[in-house]
Design a protein around this motif. Structure first.
Motif, PDB file in Angstrom:
ATOM      1  N   GLN A 490      44.513  -6.530 -17.692  1.00  0.00           N
ATOM      2  CA  GLN A 490      45.716  -7.287 -17.334  1.00  0.00           C
ATOM      3  C   GLN A 490      46.350  -6.827 -16.021  1.00  0.00           C
ATOM      4  OE1 GLN A 490      48.480  -7.404 -20.700  1.00  0.00           O
ATOM      5  NE2 GLN A 490      46.792  -7.089 -22.131  1.00  0.00           N
ATOM      6  N   GLY A 491      45.845  -5.756 -15.442  1.00  0.00           N
ATOM      7  CA  GLY A 491      46.398  -5.276 -14.192  1.00  0.00           C
ATOM      8  C   GLY A 491      47.662  -4.460 -14.397  1.00  0.00           C
ATOM      9  N   PRO A 492      48.271  -3.978 -13.309  1.00  0.00           N
ATOM     10  CA  PRO A 492      49.478  -3.140 -13.404  1.00  0.00           C
ATOM     11  C   PRO A 492      50.631  -3.810 -14.145  1.00  0.00           C
ATOM     12  CG  PRO A 492      48.530  -2.989 -11.210  1.00  0.00           C
ATOM     13  CD  PRO A 492      47.774  -4.064 -11.920  1.00  0.00           C
ATOM     14  N   ALA A 493      50.774  -5.134 -13.995  1.00  0.00           N
ATOM     15  CA  ALA A 493      51.881  -5.815 -14.669  1.00  0.00           C
ATOM     16  C   ALA A 493      51.748  -5.705 -16.185  1.00  0.00           C
ATOM     17  CB  ALA A 493      51.930  -7.285 -14.246  1.00  0.00           C
ATOM     18  N   GLY A 494      50.512  -5.749 -16.687  1.00  0.00           N
ATOM     19  CA  GLY A 494      50.301  -5.612 -18.124  1.00  0.00           C
ATOM     20  C   GLY A 494      50.719  -4.247 -18.636  1.00  0.00           C
ATOM     21  N   VAL A 495      50.466  -3.208 -17.845  1.00  0.00           N
ATOM     22  CA  VAL A 495      50.876  -1.856 -18.248  1.00  0.00           C
ATOM     23  C   VAL A 495      52.401  -1.753 -18.253  1.00  0.00           C
ATOM     24  CG1 VAL A 495      50.776   0.586 -17.652  1.00  0.00           C
ATOM     25  CG2 VAL A 495      48.746  -0.856 -17.363  1.00  0.00           C
ATOM     26  N   ARG A 496      53.039  -2.303 -17.222  1.00  0.00           N
ATOM     27  CA  ARG A 496      54.508  -2.240 -17.167  1.00  0.00           C
ATOM     28  C   ARG A 496      55.120  -2.999 -18.338  1.00  0.00           C
ATOM     29  NH1 ARG A 496      53.410  -2.883 -11.549  1.00  0.00           N
ATOM     30  NH2 ARG A 496      53.784  -5.140 -11.679  1.00  0.00           N
ATOM     31  N   ASP A 497      54.559  -4.153 -18.688  1.00  0.00           N
ATOM     32  CA  ASP A 497      55.078  -4.904 -19.832  1.00  0.00           C
ATOM     33  C   ASP A 497      54.916  -4.104 -21.125  1.00  0.00           C
ATOM     34  OD1 ASP A 497      55.801  -7.009 -18.217  1.00  0.00           O
ATOM     35  OD2 ASP A 497      53.973  -8.169 -18.595  1.00  0.00           O
ATOM     36  N   ALA A 498      53.786  -3.440 -21.271  1.00  0.00           N
ATOM     37  CA  ALA A 498      53.558  -2.651 -22.490  1.00  0.00           C
ATOM     38  C   ALA A 498      54.567  -1.522 -22.609  1.00  0.00           C
ATOM     39  CB  ALA A 498      52.137  -2.104 -22.497  1.00  0.00           C
ATOM     40  N   LEU A 499      54.955  -0.925 -21.488  1.00  0.00           N
ATOM     41  CA  LEU A 499      55.918   0.172 -21.525  1.00  0.00           C
ATOM     42  C   LEU A 499      57.319  -0.300 -21.902  1.00  0.00           C
ATOM     43  CD1 LEU A 499      54.838   2.173 -18.338  1.00  0.00           C
ATOM     44  CD2 LEU A 499      54.526   2.866 -20.716  1.00  0.00           C
ATOM     45  N   LYS A 500      57.569  -1.586 -21.784  1.00  0.00           N
ATOM     46  CA  LYS A 500      58.892  -2.107 -22.149  1.00  0.00           C
ATOM     47  C   LYS A 500      59.091  -2.184 -23.664  1.00  0.00           C
ATOM     48  CE  LYS A 500      59.271  -4.922 -17.935  1.00  0.00           C
ATOM     49  NZ  LYS A 500      59.317  -6.298 -17.390  1.00  0.00           N
ATOM     50  N   ALA A 501      58.002  -2.133 -24.415  1.00  0.00           N
ATOM     51  CA  ALA A 501      58.087  -2.244 -25.878  1.00  0.00           C
ATOM     52  C   ALA A 501      58.447  -0.894 -26.493  1.00  0.00           C
ATOM     53  CB  ALA A 501      56.769  -2.757 -26.439  1.00  0.00           C
TER      54      ALA A 501
END
Length: 610
Positions: A490-501
């Motif tokens: 998913q790229g860097p954006a996917g990692v950042r979204d996961a960290l929001k959870a």
């Protein structure tokens, strides 16, 4: 004792010998005879010793106030208890230092490091003290942590009165239990801290203070007993150490060999399969240059031949964990693996993590063997590399693996990820992290896989991280999707979204404790056991969080709110009778265990009518 006829140091000597029975019984035993090792009849019998004929029992009081017989070792005969090998002062100091680290305290004994964390968590020990006196001083400060809310002594500001009497007494009992003989004891006259006004009931104050001392010593003794024993080992940190803790100088040949190995591995990277593999996982050439991976060729002795050809000795390679001995020959530890250098906080290479080629045999990840420099529980992969991010305000993130740290550091400038690399997160690693970031202001985030093993790992980390002030967060990534996999898909954006959870780590720890018992088919006994386990976690939370967690557990386990509240109260204020808990280890002169006495059941007699 209050009148000075029984010196306070004598009382402490007796408490060191048989304080397990409580303060009142320390006085009772000493009033009846000079004793050194006191046990009930059943315990002497279990150790193979018998009570000598004609000996009269020493009478003590049970918790219910009933007389109970015990005997001193001088009243018995039989096999002599096997003496414990004496603990060296340096080992005792290390045991206490690790106990302080487990309580999230930083011990400064003339350290060169600039301490950046909460000053209230810093204990200063004079650097010119030898290990015996330094151990006493540290135990004194730990007593303040237990009894006086961590109001530590500082240069120019020492404790006095009852506070000093209590801390000195606990320090004396602890150092004696470790086999040390400190020069200091409780040198204050009892009347000087118990008061002289009879209206203030000074004798009751003495009894209360004595009981507090034994309970605090019991708590610290229990912690020392449960943590791994300090073993003598070569210290390899090269910064200045205070007198009494002066290590052997780090073997520069070992450090040179590790640095040469890293240069060799890095030189082999371009011609291997590793760059393409890393690129496929989302790590560009620029990212690879930042983390400096290498590649260990597939042969058995490539590194050995290369480094010995440069003049490095086989002994240095073996001490560095770069080779292993088998059938009289030395072979490379890492073969056909990506090598990731593990650095200490100073930036020195101290070991490696090796990642196997996809589809190859053997473990996917292989760490350097434990050496004097490479101790997994005392290192964090990536901490040196992210020090600048942490200094600029990035939030520390604790992840499972090295490539997870790569992924998060690539994806987010607001996060700085480090990895324990194959070990549960330890107090020593938290202490290391606190040297790079002010954890009282910037609490860490635990980010692990969402599978059962990852959730259990996060729950175990709670035991270490729970002592931090503030809300420690947790993120559980979708099952079978760690940060590196999310990055590649998913790229860097996917990692950042996961960290929001993010959710509180305490919630996750409680959920792990109760989830297997929340099933509708679970028995009442199973649910109550889970409730008590959750109560142990809730008891360590700030008061403002308790009611919400109690309500969550009651709903999940279908138990009464009053029952759950009772479990939490019991966990916050456990029964801490010194007679049950001190000492947890036998006296240093014996290996004979001291199990709790078995209850004596007497048949009920029927009263006859006249």
């Amino acid at each position: 004792m209050y009148r000075g006829e029984l010196p306070w140091p004598t009382v402490l000597e007796r408490a060191a010998a048989y304080g397990r029975y409580g303060f009142v019984n320390v006085l009772l035993i000493g009033a009846q005879r000079e004793a050194t090792q006191v046990k009930p009849f059943e315990e002497w019998q279990q150790s193979g010793r018998r009570i000598r004929k004609g000996e009269h029992a020493i009478r003590i009081l049970s918790r219910q106030g009933r007389p109970r017989p015990v005997f001193d070792i001088a009243q018995t005969s039989g096999p002599e208890p096997e003496p414990e090998p004496p603990m060296r002062p340096g080992q005792a100091w290390k045991q206490l230092h690790e106990a302080a680290a487990a309580r999230r305290l930083y011990v400064d004994r003339g350290s060169r490091w600039t301490y950046l964390a909460d000053p209230k968590l810093r204990i200063i020990i004079e650097p010119d003290l030898d290990d015996v006196e330094a151990s006493f001083a540290l135990a004194h400060q730990l007593a303040h942590k237990i009894l006086h809310r961590g109001e530590f002594d500082e240069p120019g500001r020492a404790c006095a009165g009852i506070g000093r009497a209590e801390a000195d007494a606990v320090a004396f009992l602890i150092t004696r239990s470790l086999g040390l003989t400190p020069s200091r004891t409780g040198d204050l006259e009892v009347s000087s801290w118990a008061g002289g006004d009879q209206r203030a009931k000074p004798l009751s104050a003495v009894k209360e203070v004595g009981s507090r001392i034994l309970r605090a010593a019991a708590a610290l003794q229990r912690q020392l007993h449960e943590q791994p024993k300090a073993a003598p080992q070569k210290t390899t940190v090269t910064e200045r150490k205070p007198p009494g803790e002066q290590p052997e100088e780090a073997d520069t040949s070992v450090l040179d060999a590790l640095e040469a190995a890293h240069e060799y591995f890095h030189s082999q990277l371009p011609s291997s399969w590793a760059p393409q593999y890393l690129s496929d996982r989302g790590f560009s050439a620029e990212v690879q240059a930042q983390w400096q991976p290498g590649h260990a060729p597939a042969g058995w002795r490539n590194l050995f031949n290369a480094l010995t050809g440069q003049g490095h000795t086989p002994e240095a390679l073996l001490a560095a964990g770069l080779v292993r001995a088998k059938n009289g020959r030395l072979y490379d530890v890492f073969r056909d693996r990506i090598t990731l250098p593990v650095r200490d906080l100073q930036g020195r290479v101290v070991g490696f993590i090796g990642r196997a080629a996809p589809g190859s045999d053997g473990p996917k990840y292989l760490n350097s063997p434990e050496t004097a420099l490479f101790k997994k529980g005392h290192l964090l992969y990536g901490l040196h590399e992210v020090k600048a991010k942490l200094a600029s305000g990035a939030r520390p993130v604790i992840v499972e693996g090295a490539f997870d740290a790569w992924a998060i550091n690539l994806a987010s400038t607001a996060h700085a990820a480090v990895a324990p690399s194959g070990t549960a997160f330890t107090p020593a690693q938290l202490d290391l992290l606190s040297q790079a970031v002010h954890l009282a202001k910037t609490t860490p985030l635990m980010a692990l896989d969402g599978d059962p093993a990852g959730r259990r790992g996060a729950a175990r980390a709670w035991k270490v991280l729970s002592q931090l002030k503030g809300n420690v967060g947790a993120v559980c990534f979708p099952e079978h999707q760690d940060p590196a996999e999310i990055l590649s898909r998913q790229g860097p954006a996917g990692v950042r979204d996961a960290l929001k959870a993010e959710r509180p780590l305490a919630d996750l720890a409680i959920d792990v404790a109760i989830e297997s018992s929340a099933d509708p088919s679970a028995s009442t006994e199973t649910r109550l056991v889970a409730a008590r386990a959750a109560a142990e976690i809730i008891a360590r939370l700030p008061p403002t969080q308790v009611s919400r967690q109690v309500a969550r557990v009651c709903e999940a386990l279908r138990i009464d709110h009053r029952d759950m509240t009772g479990y939490v109260v019991a966990a916050v204020s456990p029964v801490t009778q010194a007679a049950e808990t001190f000492p947890l280890l036998p006296h240093p002169t014996t290996r004979t265990p001291s199990p709790p006495p078995r209850p004596v059941h007497r048949p009920r007699t029927t009263r006859r009518s006249p």
